[in-house]
Design a protein around this motif. Structure first.
Motif, mmCIF file in Angstrom:
data_model
loop_
_atom_site.group_PDB
_atom_site.id
_atom_site.type_symbol
_atom_site.label_atom_id
_atom_site.label_comp_id
_atom_site.label_asym_id
_atom_site.label_seq_id
_atom_site.Cartn_x
_atom_site.Cartn_y
_atom_site.Cartn_z
ATOM 1 N N SER A 1 0.859 -1.185 0.000
ATOM 2 C CA SER A 1 0.000 0.000 0.000
ATOM 3 C C SER A 1 0.893 1.232 0.000
ATOM 4 O O SER A 1 2.062 1.176 0.416
ATOM 5 C CB SER A 1 -0.971 0.002 1.180
ATOM 6 O OG SER A 1 -0.291 0.179 2.391
ATOM 7 N N ILE A 2 0.337 2.335 -0.501
ATOM 8 C CA ILE A 2 1.159 3.533 -0.718
ATOM 9 C C ILE A 2 0.418 4.766 -0.223
ATOM 10 O O ILE A 2 -0.354 5.388 -0.959
ATOM 11 C CB ILE A 2 1.512 3.680 -2.221
ATOM 12 C CG1 ILE A 2 2.089 2.364 -2.758
ATOM 13 C CG2 ILE A 2 2.517 4.822 -2.417
ATOM 14 C CD1 ILE A 2 2.057 2.246 -4.260
ATOM 15 N N PRO A 3 0.616 5.138 1.042
ATOM 16 C CA PRO A 3 0.007 6.375 1.523
ATOM 17 C C PRO A 3 0.855 7.602 1.188
ATOM 18 O O PRO A 3 2.093 7.536 1.161
ATOM 19 C CB PRO A 3 -0.055 6.166 3.039
ATOM 20 C CG PRO A 3 1.030 5.188 3.340
ATOM 21 C CD PRO A 3 1.248 4.360 2.118
ATOM 22 N N PHE A 4 0.168 8.694 0.928
ATOM 23 C CA PHE A 4 0.815 10.002 0.777
ATOM 24 C C PHE A 4 0.334 10.857 1.938
ATOM 25 O O PHE A 4 -0.849 11.172 2.048
ATOM 26 C CB PHE A 4 0.418 10.642 -0.557
ATOM 27 C CG PHE A 4 0.990 12.032 -0.756
ATOM 28 C CD1 PHE A 4 2.320 12.209 -1.122
ATOM 29 C CD2 PHE A 4 0.202 13.167 -0.580
ATOM 30 C CE1 PHE A 4 2.847 13.476 -1.296
ATOM 31 C CE2 PHE A 4 0.724 14.436 -0.757
ATOM 32 C CZ PHE A 4 2.049 14.591 -1.123
ATOM 33 N N PHE A 5 1.255 11.197 2.830
ATOM 34 C CA PHE A 5 0.919 11.976 4.019
ATOM 35 C C PHE A 5 1.117 13.460 3.710
ATOM 36 O O PHE A 5 2.249 13.934 3.604
ATOM 37 C CB PHE A 5 1.802 11.557 5.198
ATOM 38 C CG PHE A 5 1.671 10.101 5.570
ATOM 39 C CD1 PHE A 5 0.500 9.619 6.130
ATOM 40 C CD2 PHE A 5 2.715 9.212 5.354
ATOM 41 C CE1 PHE A 5 0.369 8.276 6.486
ATOM 42 C CE2 PHE A 5 2.602 7.871 5.694
ATOM 43 C CZ PHE A 5 1.418 7.393 6.262
ATOM 44 N N MET A 6 0.006 14.181 3.553
ATOM 45 C CA MET A 6 0.077 15.607 3.224
ATOM 46 C C MET A 6 0.337 16.419 4.485
ATOM 47 O O MET A 6 -0.508 16.525 5.369
ATOM 48 C CB MET A 6 -1.236 16.045 2.557
ATOM 49 C CG MET A 6 -1.416 17.545 2.392
ATOM 50 S SD MET A 6 -0.089 18.360 1.467
ATOM 51 C CE MET A 6 -0.610 18.129 -0.221
ATOM 52 N N HIS A 7 1.554 16.948 4.569
ATOM 53 C CA HIS A 7 1.961 17.789 5.695
ATOM 54 C C HIS A 7 2.083 19.238 5.243
ATOM 55 O O HIS A 7 2.479 19.506 4.103
ATOM 56 C CB HIS A 7 3.339 17.358 6.213
ATOM 57 C CG HIS A 7 3.323 16.159 7.092
ATOM 58 N ND1 HIS A 7 3.255 16.238 8.463
ATOM 59 C CD2 HIS A 7 3.367 14.835 6.799
ATOM 60 C CE1 HIS A 7 3.269 15.019 8.977
ATOM 61 N NE2 HIS A 7 3.337 14.149 7.985
ATOM 62 N N PRO A 8 1.819 20.172 6.132
ATOM 63 C CA PRO A 8 2.106 21.574 5.829
ATOM 64 C C PRO A 8 3.568 21.880 6.118
ATOM 65 O O PRO A 8 4.327 21.010 6.566
ATOM 66 C CB PRO A 8 1.196 22.313 6.812
ATOM 67 C CG PRO A 8 1.160 21.416 8.016
ATOM 68 C CD PRO A 8 1.233 20.007 7.476
ATOM 69 N N VAL A 9 3.961 23.133 5.881
ATOM 70 C CA VAL A 9 5.283 23.588 6.311
ATOM 71 C C VAL A 9 5.319 23.608 7.837
ATOM 72 O O VAL A 9 4.276 23.722 8.498
ATOM 73 C CB VAL A 9 5.601 25.002 5.739
ATOM 74 C CG1 VAL A 9 5.814 24.921 4.235
ATOM 75 C CG2 VAL A 9 4.503 26.009 6.075
ATOM 76 N N SER A 10 6.511 23.493 8.398
ATOM 77 C CA SER A 10 6.641 23.321 9.846
ATOM 78 C C SER A 10 6.167 24.534 10.647
ATOM 79 O O SER A 10 5.747 24.395 11.794
ATOM 80 C CB SER A 10 8.102 23.019 10.204
ATOM 81 O OG SER A 10 8.944 24.053 9.734
ATOM 82 N N ASP A 11 6.204 25.730 10.038
ATOM 83 C CA ASP A 11 5.812 26.917 10.789
ATOM 84 C C ASP A 11 4.316 27.234 10.706
ATOM 85 O O ASP A 11 3.867 28.255 11.235
ATOM 86 C CB ASP A 11 6.648 28.150 10.397
ATOM 87 C CG ASP A 11 6.927 28.247 8.906
ATOM 88 O OD1 ASP A 11 6.465 27.381 8.156
ATOM 89 O OD2 ASP A 11 7.619 29.197 8.499
ATOM 90 N N MET A 12 3.530 26.357 10.070
ATOM 91 C CA MET A 12 2.078 26.573 10.088
ATOM 92 C C MET A 12 1.561 26.446 11.520
ATOM 93 O O MET A 12 1.878 25.493 12.227
ATOM 94 C CB MET A 12 1.350 25.535 9.223
ATOM 95 C CG MET A 12 -0.162 25.696 9.259
ATOM 96 S SD MET A 12 -1.063 24.375 8.378
ATOM 97 C CE MET A 12 -2.758 24.936 8.635
ATOM 98 N N LYS A 13 0.748 27.411 11.938
ATOM 99 C CA LYS A 13 0.123 27.336 13.254
ATOM 100 C C LYS A 13 -1.120 26.458 13.167
ATOM 101 O O LYS A 13 -1.983 26.684 12.327
ATOM 102 C CB LYS A 13 -0.255 28.738 13.734
ATOM 103 C CG LYS A 13 0.956 29.605 14.057
ATOM 104 C CD LYS A 13 0.529 30.973 14.541
ATOM 105 C CE LYS A 13 1.750 31.806 14.915
ATOM 106 N NZ LYS A 13 1.356 33.169 15.345
ATOM 107 N N LEU A 14 -1.180 25.455 14.037
ATOM 108 C CA LEU A 14 -2.333 24.567 14.075
ATOM 109 C C LEU A 14 -3.365 25.024 15.102
ATOM 110 O O LEU A 14 -4.256 24.256 15.477
ATOM 111 C CB LEU A 14 -1.894 23.131 14.401
ATOM 112 C CG LEU A 14 -0.974 22.455 13.388
ATOM 113 C CD1 LEU A 14 -0.574 21.067 13.891
ATOM 114 C CD2 LEU A 14 -1.634 22.343 12.014
ATOM 115 N N ASP A 15 -3.262 26.288 15.530
ATOM 116 C CA ASP A 15 -4.204 26.820 16.510
ATOM 117 C C ASP A 15 -5.637 26.582 16.023
ATOM 118 O O ASP A 15 -5.919 26.683 14.822
ATOM 119 C CB ASP A 15 -4.003 28.323 16.718
ATOM 120 C CG ASP A 15 -2.544 28.671 17.052
ATOM 121 O OD1 ASP A 15 -1.714 27.756 17.118
ATOM 122 O OD2 ASP A 15 -2.248 29.859 17.226
ATOM 123 N N VAL A 16 -6.527 26.281 16.939
ATOM 124 C CA VAL A 16 -7.922 26.002 16.581
ATOM 125 C C VAL A 16 -8.524 27.218 15.865
ATOM 126 O O VAL A 16 -8.391 28.355 16.317
ATOM 127 C CB VAL A 16 -8.745 25.659 17.842
ATOM 128 C CG1 VAL A 16 -10.233 25.559 17.515
ATOM 129 C CG2 VAL A 16 -8.250 24.360 18.456
#
Length: 315
Positions: A267-282
């Motif tokens: 199986s081949i998942p593609f994990f879509m990540h943002p750039v590291s400095d994106m704020k994940l604040d609600v």
């Protein structure tokens, strides 16, 4: 919900506003209720998929000593090869019954992220392997961009809200090989129950039985895609950012029945990540009297580091 809904990305790309809105409503509803959809109309063509599976099988068929020379110490498995049993689900001591490879982001040398990301590893023995991996990475990244645009609209954000966060994002393409099972697994599964870390995951190779999703009632249901579909699920970053409006669903890959132990699974998942400095604040528009803020402020980079340590990939 007892079945994974199916949606078609061509509806979202349509010039007809009602057709586009239908897709937004369908995918948003699915992600609120089960966290998974099967997606048609993606940007992967049949030839590319066939070439990718061929190259992946060629790689995992290489002798162990050749594969292990591509296992790079000190980078938490973020590029190249990760050998059998190295990764375990959060809170589980048994290693998963799998080996895998990581393709990462392709950034220009002048990008500020060039120093942050490890370089991709070239497999000398298979000249097409890296080329096909890169093409697949780009097509899945393109598919993910439009899925996130639909979710931005569902969350009452600007359509392109996620675009700058995912451009040069720390996304990973992970071809996985679940080898034949030779001995009775003692508590180990091909992939133990877990949630994904990232924004969304696009999964190729969910056409056969094995992938299961836990619905809100706690029941495990089979998640099987048609031959022209990929599975897409919400990850913990997006769940967190949306105050759990969009659900990151626990899922697993079960061991096959004993008569099928002698078979491999890919199986081949593609994990879509943002750039590291994106704020994940609600997001403010995901907070109200009935849904108070559930998560502390954190950046994507810090959250990823914490989770990699929990998985045993980083010390």
């Amino acid at each position: 919900m007892d079945k994974i809904p199916s949606v078609n990305l061509t509806d979202f790309l349509s010039n007809d506003e009602s057709t586009k809105q239908k897709f937004i409503n369908e995918i948003g509803h699915a992600y609120e209720n089960i966290g998974f959809v099967a997606l048609k109309g993606h940007f992967l063509d049949e030839k590319l998929v066939d070439n990718l599976y061929s190259e992946i099988k060629n790689f995992f068929d290489l002798p162990t000593e050749i594969k292990e020379k591509y296992e790079i110490p000190g980078i938490g498995g973020q590029r190249g090869y990760v050998s059998f049993g190295k990764e375990s689900a959060k809170g589980k001591k048994e290693g998963d019954l799998k080996e895998f490879w990581h393709f990462g982001q392709y950034v220009n040398e002048d990008s500020k992220y060039a120093k942050e990301y490890p370089k991709n590893i070239d497999v000398e023995e298979l000249p097409k392997f890296n080329e096909v991996g890169k093409q697949t990475y780009k097509m899945l990244e393109k598919t993910a961009k439009y899925v996130l645009r639909s979710l931005a609209l569902y969350l009452d954000l600007e359509e392109t809200y996620f675009d700058n966060y995912i451009k040069n994002g720390n996304s990973i393409l992970r071809p996985i090989h679940y080898p034949p099972i030779k001995n009775e697994p003692k508590g180990a599964e091909r992939a133990a129950a877990h949630g994904d870390i990232n924004l969304i995951t696009l999964l190729m190779g969910a056409q056969g039985k094995g992938l299961q999703v836990q619905n809100h009632k706690g029941d495990w249901i089979d998640a099987m895609a048609a031959s022209d579909e990929i599975m897409i699920n919400v990850g913990d970053m997006l769940s967190r950012h949306s105050n759990n409006k969009l659900k990151s669903t626990i899922h697993r890959v079960t061991n096959p029945p004993k008569e099928m132990w002698g078979t491999s699974r890919y199986s081949i998942p593609f994990f879509m990540h943002p750039v590291s400095d994106m704020k994940l604040d609600v997001l403010e528009n995901c907070i109200d009297e009935n849904n108070p803020k559930q998560f502390e402020d954190i950046t994507a980079g810090v959250f990823l580091e914490e989770r990699l340590k929990e998985l045993g990939l980083k010390k």
